[in-house]
Design a protein around this motif. Structure first.
Motif, PDB file in Angstrom:
ATOM      1  N   ASN A   1       0.827  -1.218   0.000  1.00 41.30           N
ATOM      2  CA  ASN A   1       0.000   0.000   0.000  1.00 41.30           C
ATOM      3  C   ASN A   1       0.861   1.269   0.000  1.00 41.30           C
ATOM      4  O   ASN A   1       0.523   2.262   0.651  1.00 41.30           O
ATOM      5  CB  ASN A   1      -0.951   0.027   1.194  1.00 41.30           C
ATOM      6  N   MET A   2       1.950   1.222  -0.722  1.00 42.01           N
ATOM      7  CA  MET A   2       2.827   2.385  -0.844  1.00 42.01           C
ATOM      8  C   MET A   2       2.601   3.056  -2.186  1.00 42.01           C
ATOM      9  O   MET A   2       2.420   2.390  -3.210  1.00 42.01           O
ATOM     10  CB  MET A   2       4.304   1.974  -0.721  1.00 42.01           C
ATOM     11  N   GLU A   3       2.621   4.392  -2.176  1.00 37.45           N
ATOM     12  CA  GLU A   3       2.532   5.139  -3.420  1.00 37.45           C
ATOM     13  C   GLU A   3       3.902   5.190  -4.079  1.00 37.45           C
ATOM     14  O   GLU A   3       4.937   5.130  -3.411  1.00 37.45           O
ATOM     15  CB  GLU A   3       2.022   6.552  -3.155  1.00 37.45           C
ATOM     16  N   LEU A   4       3.910   5.340  -5.402  1.00 38.54           N
ATOM     17  CA  LEU A   4       5.157   5.377  -6.163  1.00 38.54           C
ATOM     18  C   LEU A   4       5.326   6.738  -6.820  1.00 38.54           C
ATOM     19  O   LEU A   4       4.362   7.314  -7.342  1.00 38.54           O
ATOM     20  CB  LEU A   4       5.157   4.284  -7.236  1.00 38.54           C
ATOM     21  N   ILE A   5       6.552   7.225  -6.780  1.00 37.39           N
ATOM     22  CA  ILE A   5       6.899   8.467  -7.472  1.00 37.39           C
ATOM     23  C   ILE A   5       8.162   8.206  -8.281  1.00 37.39           C
ATOM     24  O   ILE A   5       9.157   7.699  -7.755  1.00 37.39           O
ATOM     25  CB  ILE A   5       7.140   9.630  -6.498  1.00 37.39           C
ATOM     26  N   ALA A   6       8.118   8.563  -9.545  1.00 36.73           N
ATOM     27  CA  ALA A   6       9.292   8.428 -10.409  1.00 36.73           C
ATOM     28  C   ALA A   6      10.001   9.782 -10.485  1.00 36.73           C
ATOM     29  O   ALA A   6       9.410  10.778 -10.896  1.00 36.73           O
ATOM     30  CB  ALA A   6       8.878   7.967 -11.796  1.00 36.73           C
ATOM     31  N   GLU A   7      11.272   9.788 -10.084  1.00 39.43           N
ATOM     32  CA  GLU A   7      12.049  11.027 -10.098  1.00 39.43           C
ATOM     33  C   GLU A   7      12.847  11.136 -11.398  1.00 39.43           C
ATOM     34  O   GLU A   7      13.181  10.141 -12.032  1.00 39.43           O
ATOM     35  CB  GLU A   7      13.036  11.047  -8.923  1.00 39.43           C
ATOM     36  N   GLY A   8      13.147  12.358 -11.775  1.00 36.56           N
ATOM     37  CA  GLY A   8      14.047  12.604 -12.897  1.00 36.56           C
ATOM     38  C   GLY A   8      13.440  12.336 -14.260  1.00 36.56           C
ATOM     39  O   GLY A   8      14.181  12.021 -15.213  1.00 36.56           O
ATOM     40  N   VAL A   9      12.146  12.446 -14.400  1.00 34.49           N
ATOM     41  CA  VAL A   9      11.507  12.267 -15.697  1.00 34.49           C
ATOM     42  C   VAL A   9      11.721  13.540 -16.518  1.00 34.49           C
ATOM     43  O   VAL A   9      11.207  14.605 -16.166  1.00 34.49           O
ATOM     44  CB  VAL A   9       9.997  11.960 -15.545  1.00 34.49           C
ATOM     45  N   GLU A  10      12.470  13.397 -17.609  1.00 36.04           N
ATOM     46  CA  GLU A  10      12.817  14.568 -18.401  1.00 36.04           C
ATOM     47  C   GLU A  10      12.312  14.488 -19.852  1.00 36.04           C
ATOM     48  O   GLU A  10      12.273  15.510 -20.542  1.00 36.04           O
ATOM     49  CB  GLU A  10      14.337  14.751 -18.415  1.00 36.04           C
ATOM     50  N   HIS A  11      11.936  13.276 -20.304  1.00 40.45           N
ATOM     51  CA  HIS A  11      11.512  13.115 -21.683  1.00 40.45           C
ATOM     52  C   HIS A  11      10.191  12.362 -21.734  1.00 40.45           C
ATOM     53  O   HIS A  11       9.820  11.630 -20.813  1.00 40.45           O
ATOM     54  CB  HIS A  11      12.573  12.360 -22.496  1.00 40.45           C
ATOM     55  N   GLU A  12       9.513  12.496 -22.863  1.00 43.12           N
ATOM     56  CA  GLU A  12       8.189  11.884 -22.994  1.00 43.12           C
ATOM     57  C   GLU A  12       8.265  10.371 -22.993  1.00 43.12           C
ATOM     58  O   GLU A  12       7.392   9.699 -22.446  1.00 43.12           O
ATOM     59  CB  GLU A  12       7.520  12.375 -24.287  1.00 43.12           C
ATOM     60  N   ASP A  13       9.330   9.803 -23.604  1.00 41.42           N
ATOM     61  CA  ASP A  13       9.444   8.341 -23.609  1.00 41.42           C
ATOM     62  C   ASP A  13       9.644   7.798 -22.199  1.00 41.42           C
ATOM     63  O   ASP A  13       9.176   6.706 -21.876  1.00 41.42           O
ATOM     64  CB  ASP A  13      10.583   7.902 -24.529  1.00 41.42           C
ATOM     65  N   GLN A  14      10.338   8.567 -21.340  1.00 40.97           N
ATOM     66  CA  GLN A  14      10.465   8.148 -19.940  1.00 40.97           C
ATOM     67  C   GLN A  14       9.111   8.206 -19.243  1.00 40.97           C
ATOM     68  O   GLN A  14       8.780   7.332 -18.438  1.00 40.97           O
ATOM     69  CB  GLN A  14      11.476   9.056 -19.214  1.00 40.97           C
ATOM     70  N   LEU A  15       8.337   9.227 -19.566  1.00 40.47           N
ATOM     71  CA  LEU A  15       7.002   9.344 -18.975  1.00 40.47           C
ATOM     72  C   LEU A  15       6.135   8.156 -19.383  1.00 40.47           C
ATOM     73  O   LEU A  15       5.447   7.556 -18.547  1.00 40.47           O
ATOM     74  CB  LEU A  15       6.368  10.668 -19.412  1.00 40.47           C
ATOM     75  N   ASN A  16       6.184   7.768 -20.661  1.00 42.78           N
ATOM     76  CA  ASN A  16       5.380   6.632 -21.126  1.00 42.78           C
ATOM     77  C   ASN A  16       5.837   5.339 -20.472  1.00 42.78           C
ATOM     78  O   ASN A  16       5.018   4.464 -20.152  1.00 42.78           O
ATOM     79  CB  ASN A  16       5.492   6.522 -22.644  1.00 42.78           C
ATOM     80  N   ALA A  17       7.169   5.216 -20.251  1.00 48.71           N
ATOM     81  CA  ALA A  17       7.688   3.986 -19.653  1.00 48.71           C
ATOM     82  C   ALA A  17       7.214   3.836 -18.218  1.00 48.71           C
ATOM     83  O   ALA A  17       6.836   2.740 -17.781  1.00 48.71           O
ATOM     84  CB  ALA A  17       9.206   3.983 -19.726  1.00 48.71           C
ATOM     85  N   VAL A  18       7.215   4.924 -17.433  1.00 50.45           N
ATOM     86  CA  VAL A  18       6.767   4.817 -16.041  1.00 50.45           C
ATOM     87  C   VAL A  18       5.260   4.632 -15.979  1.00 50.45           C
ATOM     88  O   VAL A  18       4.740   4.008 -15.040  1.00 50.45           O
ATOM     89  CB  VAL A  18       7.206   6.048 -15.217  1.00 50.45           C
ATOM     90  N   ARG A  19       4.532   5.133 -16.985  1.00 51.80           N
ATOM     91  CA  ARG A  19       3.089   4.871 -17.030  1.00 51.80           C
ATOM     92  C   ARG A  19       2.824   3.373 -17.185  1.00 51.80           C
ATOM     93  O   ARG A  19       1.945   2.809 -16.535  1.00 51.80           O
ATOM     94  CB  ARG A  19       2.462   5.611 -18.216  1.00 51.80           C
TER      95      ARG A  19
END
Length: 517
Positions: free
Chosen positions: A468-486
């Motif tokens: 029951n922990m929330e996740l935060i992805a740090e250091g997202v700088e590009h759209e492909d990184q955003l899609n990968a963490v999604r």
């Protein structure tokens, strides 16, 4: 403003002049006062030495008188007169000897038979004194001036007196005190010898000693001319010391300036004066209808060093023992931020980085509770991000769990920051009641091309959801990184793709423009 600040800084010439003047004042004060005290001490010492020398001279006088009387009889024949003349010739002090009987009548001297009655006052002192001896100062027909007389009488009544010029008695004192000091030697109430009338300057000090056995008093005077003579002789040494002290002061000034301008001192002063700034970086929710969050990050633009790296600030604060001061400063600035923008920040949580060693301290939770009482706005909206930079030992593990439970009871959420770069592992997550797991940007940067990294993060994501922990992805700088963490199921993102850390006014403007995800 910078011109005004520069104007307040003294020029090099002014600094040199200031330290030269200060050095001269110190050196001159030390030497003048030190010389005065030294000469006073010398006055006391030499006076005592003169007293001892005078006492030795008096003892020698009576030793000589005893020798003369022991070789004499009640007759005054030619042999007796010759013996007295011989004793006078070899005497270092006396100019004449005389023999007197039990009636205190001088019946024989160097000049022949005499009949001179000794004063009753002197006779009385002889009989009453210990050792049947005394001294006096009277006029002498032989020497034609005020003369020093010494008297000694044997137990059988035969006695001897010696006549000497007063300066012979003072000769032993002269050798010790002259030419520096002036003195006055008195016998009873009469002056035996004195050169105090020759003092040609002001008297800076004097001392007095007594020879009780002989009713003598020696008063010694310290003239100002002696002081100035010695001070003048010390002038070259004073100048050398002045130059050296000026140099030491100036070098010390340069060292102090260097230290005060050093990064270490500037950071220390900025933390204690609460002059550092806090910027805020949004944490964007990818869930529809979700609320954004923020992370408070320390920033400092030094007048001397420009923009200083937060890593340097934190490292230096830790070295200076000010890491807790830095943490409380950031939390209070977050509290002030909530107070300044209560409506805009109503639903937004803000997290603050905290050192793990600070959490282990016994007073951390109580200090945090006091700040929450000071800033009620923080309750339920403050989060602490803990970075694991070292492994916990067996004693620290239960202690850290206890600290975490106490902090969460205060309504403060906990996040594990930079997960995967330190000692935090999967078992670590099971032990501690974290609310949020932040994936380090190192993993995010290689997520697209590294299948092994993707597998690790898939496992971490699955574990976080189970706990029951929330996740935060740090250091997202590009759209492909955003899609990968999604694709991993991460629903909160932090990085330059959305927004860099901003001052409070700018981050409020950003939130107003991006009210909905």
């Amino acid at each position: 403003m910078f011109k005004n600040i520069t104007a307040l800084v003294p020029s090099k010439k002014k600094v040199v002049f200031l330290y030269a003047f200060l050095s001269f004042f110190i050196i001159f004060t030390v030497f003048t006062l030190g010389l005065y005290l030294s000469l006073l001490n010398d006055l006391d010492n030499r006076t005592n030495v003169a007293k001892n020398a005078l006492s030795d001279r008096m003892n020698a006088i009576f030793t000589e008188l005893k020798q003369v009387v022991n070789d004499s009889s009640l007759s005054c024949e030619k042999a007796d007169i010759t013996r007295l003349r011989r004793a006078t010739f070899y005497s270092p002090i006396f100019k004449e000897f005389g023999l007197f009987n039990s009636e205190f009548i001088v019946y024989c001297s160097n000049l022949g038979t005499t009949n001179i009655k000794i004063y009753d006052s002197i006779a009385s002192r002889i009989t009453q004194s210990m050792g049947r001896k005394t001294v006096s100062l009277v006029n002498s027909n032989t020497l034609g001036e005020s003369t020093f007389f010494a008297f000694y009488q044997r137990d059988d009544g035969l006695g001897v007196n010696g006549l000497a010029p007063p300066d012979k008695i003072a000769a032993s004192v002269d050798q010790i005190l002259l030419p520096d000091y002036f003195y006055e030697l008195t016998l009873g109430k009469q002056i035996l010898f004195s050169n105090s009338n020759d003092i040609d300057s002001r008297v800076l000090g004097n001392t007095e000693v007594s020879l009780a056995d002989w009713s003598m008093t020696l008063a010694v005077f310290f003239p100002s001319s002696l002081y100035w003579r010695h001070l003048w002789s010390l002038l070259p040494f004073i100048i050398v010391c002045w130059v050296l002290l000026s140099f030491v002061f100036y070098v010390g000034h340069l060292v102090l300036v260097y230290y005060r301008r050093s990064l270490r001192h500037c950071i220390k002063r900025a933390i204690k004066n609460n002059t550092m700034e806090v910027h805020f970086q949004p944490i964007v929710s990818l869930t529809e209808g979700g609320f954004h969050e923020m992370e408070a990050l320390i920033r400092w633009n030094s007048f001397r060093y420009g923009q200083v790296s937060p890593l340097v600030i934190v490292d230096m604060a830790d070295r200076l023992g000010l890491i807790d001061h830095l943490t409380w400063m950031v939390i209070r600035k977050v509290g002030d931020f909530y107070r300044e923008y209560p409506e805009q920040l109503r639903h937004i949580k803000i997290s603050v980085n905290v050192d793990r060693h600070s959490l282990l301290k016994e007073g951390f939770a109580s200090d945090l509770a006091e700040i929450l009482e000071e800033y009620p706005e923080l309750k339920g909206r403050l989060g602490l991000e803990v970075t694991e930079t070292s492994v916990l030992d067996a004693a620290e593990l239960p202690l850290m769990v206890s600290r975490f439970e106490h902090i969460k009871a205060l309504g403060v959420s906990l996040s594990v920051d930079d997960f995967g770069t330190g000692y935090a592992g999967l078992d670590f997550l099971r032990r501690f009641p974290y609310d949020t797991l932040k994936l380090d940007q190192i993993f995010i940067a290689s997520l697209k091309d590294d299948q092994f990294t993707r597998q690790i993060l898939t496992s971490v994501t699955k574990l976080a959801k189970e706990l029951n922990m929330e996740l935060i992805a740090e250091g997202v700088e590009h759209e492909d990184q955003l899609n990968a963490v999604r694709e991993l199921g991460v629903d909160r993102v932090q990085g330059y793709y959305f927004c860099r850390p901003l001052p409070k006014e700018q981050v409020i403007a950003w939130f107003e423009e991006n009210a909905s995800p």
